[in-house]
Enzyme design. Sequence first.
Site, PDB file in Angstrom:
ATOM      1  N   ARG A 180      -8.682  -0.758   3.990  1.00 44.13           N
ATOM      2  CA  ARG A 180      -7.737   0.280   3.552  1.00 44.13           C
ATOM      3  C   ARG A 180      -6.392  -0.291   3.168  1.00 44.13           C
ATOM      4  NH1 ARG A 180      -8.113   5.764   7.152  1.00 44.13           N
ATOM      5  NH2 ARG A 180      -9.682   6.574   5.776  1.00 44.13           N
ATOM      6  N   ASP A 219       2.958  20.486   8.054  1.00 47.38           N
ATOM      7  CA  ASP A 219       3.879  21.622   8.005  1.00 47.38           C
ATOM      8  C   ASP A 219       5.172  21.307   7.246  1.00 47.38           C
ATOM      9  OD1 ASP A 219       4.167  19.874  10.296  1.00 47.38           O
ATOM     10  OD2 ASP A 219       5.736  21.217  11.012  1.00 47.38           O
ATOM     11  N   LYS A 241       0.838  -1.214   0.000  1.00 45.38           N
ATOM     12  CA  LYS A 241       0.000   0.000   0.000  1.00 45.38           C
ATOM     13  C   LYS A 241       0.871   1.261   0.000  1.00 45.38           C
ATOM     14  CE  LYS A 241      -1.960   1.703   4.029  1.00 45.38           C
ATOM     15  NZ  LYS A 241      -1.623   3.123   4.152  1.00 45.38           N
ATOM     16  N   ASN A 242       1.804   1.320   0.939  1.00 45.35           N
ATOM     17  CA  ASN A 242       2.569   2.559   1.078  1.00 45.35           C
ATOM     18  C   ASN A 242       3.563   2.783  -0.057  1.00 45.35           C
ATOM     19  OD1 ASN A 242       1.117   3.009   3.340  1.00 45.35           O
ATOM     20  ND2 ASN A 242       2.801   2.753   4.796  1.00 45.35           N
ATOM     21  N   ASP A 284       3.959   1.160  12.253  1.00 45.23           N
ATOM     22  CA  ASP A 284       2.878   0.406  11.609  1.00 45.23           C
ATOM     23  C   ASP A 284       2.777  -1.042  12.112  1.00 45.23           C
ATOM     24  OD1 ASP A 284       1.982   2.531  10.149  1.00 45.23           O
ATOM     25  OD2 ASP A 284       2.883   1.912   8.255  1.00 45.23           O
ATOM     26  N   ARG A 308      -4.906   9.395   3.396  1.00 46.60           N
ATOM     27  CA  ARG A 308      -3.859  10.343   3.788  1.00 46.60           C
ATOM     28  C   ARG A 308      -2.938  10.646   2.594  1.00 46.60           C
ATOM     29  NH1 ARG A 308      -1.866  14.079   7.420  1.00 46.60           N
ATOM     30  NH2 ARG A 308       0.384  13.984   7.449  1.00 46.60           N
ATOM     31  N   ARG A 344      -1.137  14.406  12.916  1.00 46.74           N
ATOM     32  CA  ARG A 344      -0.811  14.346  11.487  1.00 46.74           C
ATOM     33  C   ARG A 344      -0.788  15.714  10.783  1.00 46.74           C
ATOM     34  NH1 ARG A 344      -2.733   8.631   8.990  1.00 46.74           N
ATOM     35  NH2 ARG A 344      -0.577   8.652   8.320  1.00 46.74           N
ATOM     36  N   PRO A 345       0.057  16.628  11.226  1.00 49.08           N
ATOM     37  CA  PRO A 345       0.167  17.916  10.534  1.00 49.08           C
ATOM     38  C   PRO A 345       0.857  17.764   9.178  1.00 49.08           C
ATOM     39  CG  PRO A 345       1.833  17.749  12.258  1.00 49.08           C
ATOM     40  CD  PRO A 345       1.004  16.495  12.340  1.00 49.08           C
ATOM     41  N   CYS A 372      -6.187   7.552   8.787  1.00 52.28           N
ATOM     42  CA  CYS A 372      -6.604   7.023  10.086  1.00 52.28           C
ATOM     43  C   CYS A 372      -6.333   8.022  11.202  1.00 52.28           C
ATOM     44  CB  CYS A 372      -5.837   5.736  10.376  1.00 52.28           C
ATOM     45  SG  CYS A 372      -6.405   4.339   9.411  1.00 52.28           S
TER      46      CYS A 372
HETATM   47  C1  UD1 Z   1       3.558   7.169   6.332  1.00 53.02           C
HETATM   48  C2  UD1 Z   1       2.800   5.885   6.131  1.00 53.02           C
HETATM   49  C3  UD1 Z   1       2.250   5.360   7.449  1.00 53.02           C
HETATM   50  C4  UD1 Z   1       3.374   5.242   8.482  1.00 53.02           C
HETATM   51  C5  UD1 Z   1       4.159   6.553   8.575  1.00 53.02           C
HETATM   52  C6  UD1 Z   1       5.375   6.448   9.466  1.00 53.02           C
HETATM   53  C7  UD1 Z   1       1.908   6.105   3.877  1.00 53.02           C
HETATM   54  C8  UD1 Z   1       0.711   6.296   2.997  1.00 53.02           C
HETATM   55  N1  UD1 Z   1       1.708   6.115   5.199  1.00 53.02           N
HETATM   56  O1  UD1 Z   1       2.612   8.109   6.825  1.00 53.02           O
HETATM   57  O2  UD1 Z   1       1.674   4.080   7.228  1.00 53.02           O
HETATM   58  O3  UD1 Z   1       2.818   4.957   9.742  1.00 53.02           O
HETATM   59  O4  UD1 Z   1       4.605   6.957   7.271  1.00 53.02           O
HETATM   60  O5  UD1 Z   1       6.195   5.422   9.059  1.00 53.02           O
HETATM   61  O6  UD1 Z   1       3.008   5.898   3.406  1.00 53.02           O
HETATM   62  N2  UD1 Z   1       4.789  15.029  10.797  1.00 53.02           N
HETATM   63  C9  UD1 Z   1       4.836  16.372  11.093  1.00 53.02           C
HETATM   64  N3  UD1 Z   1       4.682  17.274  10.071  1.00 53.02           N
HETATM   65  C10 UD1 Z   1       4.500  16.881   8.784  1.00 53.02           C
HETATM   66  C11 UD1 Z   1       4.458  15.504   8.492  1.00 53.02           C
HETATM   67  C12 UD1 Z   1       4.607  14.585   9.514  1.00 53.02           C
HETATM   68  O7  UD1 Z   1       4.989  16.761  12.243  1.00 53.02           O
HETATM   69  O8  UD1 Z   1       4.384  17.740   7.901  1.00 53.02           O
HETATM   70  C13 UD1 Z   1       4.926  14.036  11.884  1.00 53.02           C
HETATM   71  C14 UD1 Z   1       3.661  13.189  12.074  1.00 53.02           C
HETATM   72  O9  UD1 Z   1       2.728  13.837  12.906  1.00 53.02           O
HETATM   73  C15 UD1 Z   1       4.222  11.935  12.700  1.00 53.02           C
HETATM   74  C16 UD1 Z   1       5.594  11.799  12.048  1.00 53.02           C
HETATM   75  O10 UD1 Z   1       5.919  13.083  11.523  1.00 53.02           O
HETATM   76  O11 UD1 Z   1       4.393  12.110  14.077  1.00 53.02           O
HETATM   77  C17 UD1 Z   1       5.649  10.775  10.945  1.00 53.02           C
HETATM   78  O12 UD1 Z   1       4.778  11.126   9.911  1.00 53.02           O
HETATM   79  P1  UD1 Z   1       5.075  10.760   8.393  1.00 53.02           P
HETATM   80  O13 UD1 Z   1       6.383  10.059   8.288  1.00 53.02           O
HETATM   81  O14 UD1 Z   1       4.866  11.987   7.575  1.00 53.02           O
HETATM   82  O15 UD1 Z   1       3.910   9.732   8.088  1.00 53.02           O
HETATM   83  P2  UD1 Z   1       2.971   9.663   6.820  1.00 53.02           P
HETATM   84  O16 UD1 Z   1       3.747   9.989   5.590  1.00 53.02           O
HETATM   85  O17 UD1 Z   1       1.709  10.380   7.093  1.00 53.02           O
END
Ligand code: UD1
Length: 418
Positions: A396, A124, A22-23, A304, A92, A121-122, A116
């Site tokens: 999902r 920024d 998926k990812n 995960d 997402r 999940r910001p 989810c």
């Molecule tokens: C991806 C995966 C998800 C996995 C996660 C971490 C997909 C579709 N999903 O999610 O299954 O659990 O990686 O391995 O590939 N954060 C910020 N600011 C941002 C972005 C992220 O603070 O702009 C924080 C998030 O709140 C979280 C951490 O960074 O605490 C990790 O998030 P991120 O690596 O971005 O996860 P996703 O890409 O959403």
Amino acid sequence: MASLLISGGRPLCGEIKIQGSKNAVLPLMAAALLLPGTTRLSGCPRISDVAAMAELLEQVGARVSWEEDTLCIDAATVHPIPLKQEDTRKTRASILLLGALLGRTQCCEMAYPGGCAIGSRPIDLHLKALRGMGYTVWEREELFCEGKGIAGADIYFTFPSVGATQNALLTAATIQGETRLHGVAREPEVQVLCRFLQKAGVRIDGIGTKNLKIKGSEVLMPVNEVVPSDRIVAGTYLVAVLAAGGNALLHCDCVRELAALVKPLRAAGAKIFELPEGIRVGAGERLTALDYLVTEPYPGFPTDMQSQVMALAAVCEGTTILEERVFEARLATAAQLKRMGAKIYLEENRAIIQGVSRLRGAAVEAGDLRGAAALVIGGLSAEGETLLAGYSYILRGYEDIVRDFTALGAELRLTESR
Ligand code: UD1
């Protein structure tokens, strides 16, 4: 809403093929928008996140079709119409359309993404990267981005976000000249996207490291790609065999990527063998506790897999501590496992799990994808029947969990009643 009825206590034996990741595939679907022509992704999993992403691609003008297990994306024409929240909230990964549409059309208007409820999940870091590459971003009720990327940007990530790294890669792929990304995510799915973009004509150095150098190209070519096995699905099934007992062969190509999971499981007594065709896992004696595991970005122990490992630790001998450092709300699965008799205490971002000899079936409710998988594992290992509400979360990320566990000898079926 469909629920899953699981009759627990049967060992899981046999062999199954692990579905595509998926990812890995979701970013490739976004990347296909950069490539005028037809991209083919074979071994694509038929999951609801892929369907949601396909709908979004169609809204911006791409034509999406299936040829058996190959997803074909014809992105000959793309137009950046505004994407509404009722569609972006379904996955997402919709946030990746920001980078892809900017790269292709220099413009994107979309609602904030969904996914989810596993933490705040910001986005920024995504927006900071895009601004750093020269794009203008307005954050109102929706997101508006436009502009033309400038060459020579240095982008520094304060946390190695998977999605933000992928968005930056998608945008940088079309910028003429070099973009340097520092402190990026090293997840296998980021590496898959890099190699896909390389095949399309982008020059990328540093794949698999914390720093990437990208030299974009104005002319990108469509790509045929095989989607790798889903390491989290493989990890889920592996942990299920250990929790319920049995012996299984999981056909997949992601053994090495599971090292941070396999190592503590082996230390607890699990029999796990790496084979050319995949992973063989045998339960044997009851496992001892897993000690102290902390979730971290790759190559650390994956967030995960935290929920599924919690379900296993609930029936190991001794006390396991799981510390969640990536998505704070993921420990919520503990409350549901406790309904099944698990002894779990939460302290800030830690779960202290005192193993019991057996869980017992109960009515439980999933609140997220991996939490739902953990409750299936709990149900498979428990004595008696478990009724799991919130089955749609499973769809999902798991193509057909009933098919797969039935093939391993489990007894479970979908039911409408609750
Ligand atoms: C991806 C995966 C998800 C996995 C996660 C971490 C997909 C579709 N999903 O999610 O299954 O659990 O990686 O391995 O590939 N954060 C910020 N600011 C941002 C972005 C992220 O603070 O702009 C924080 C998030 O709140 C979280 C951490 O960074 O605490 C990790 O998030 P991120 O690596 O971005 O996860 P996703 O890409 O959403």
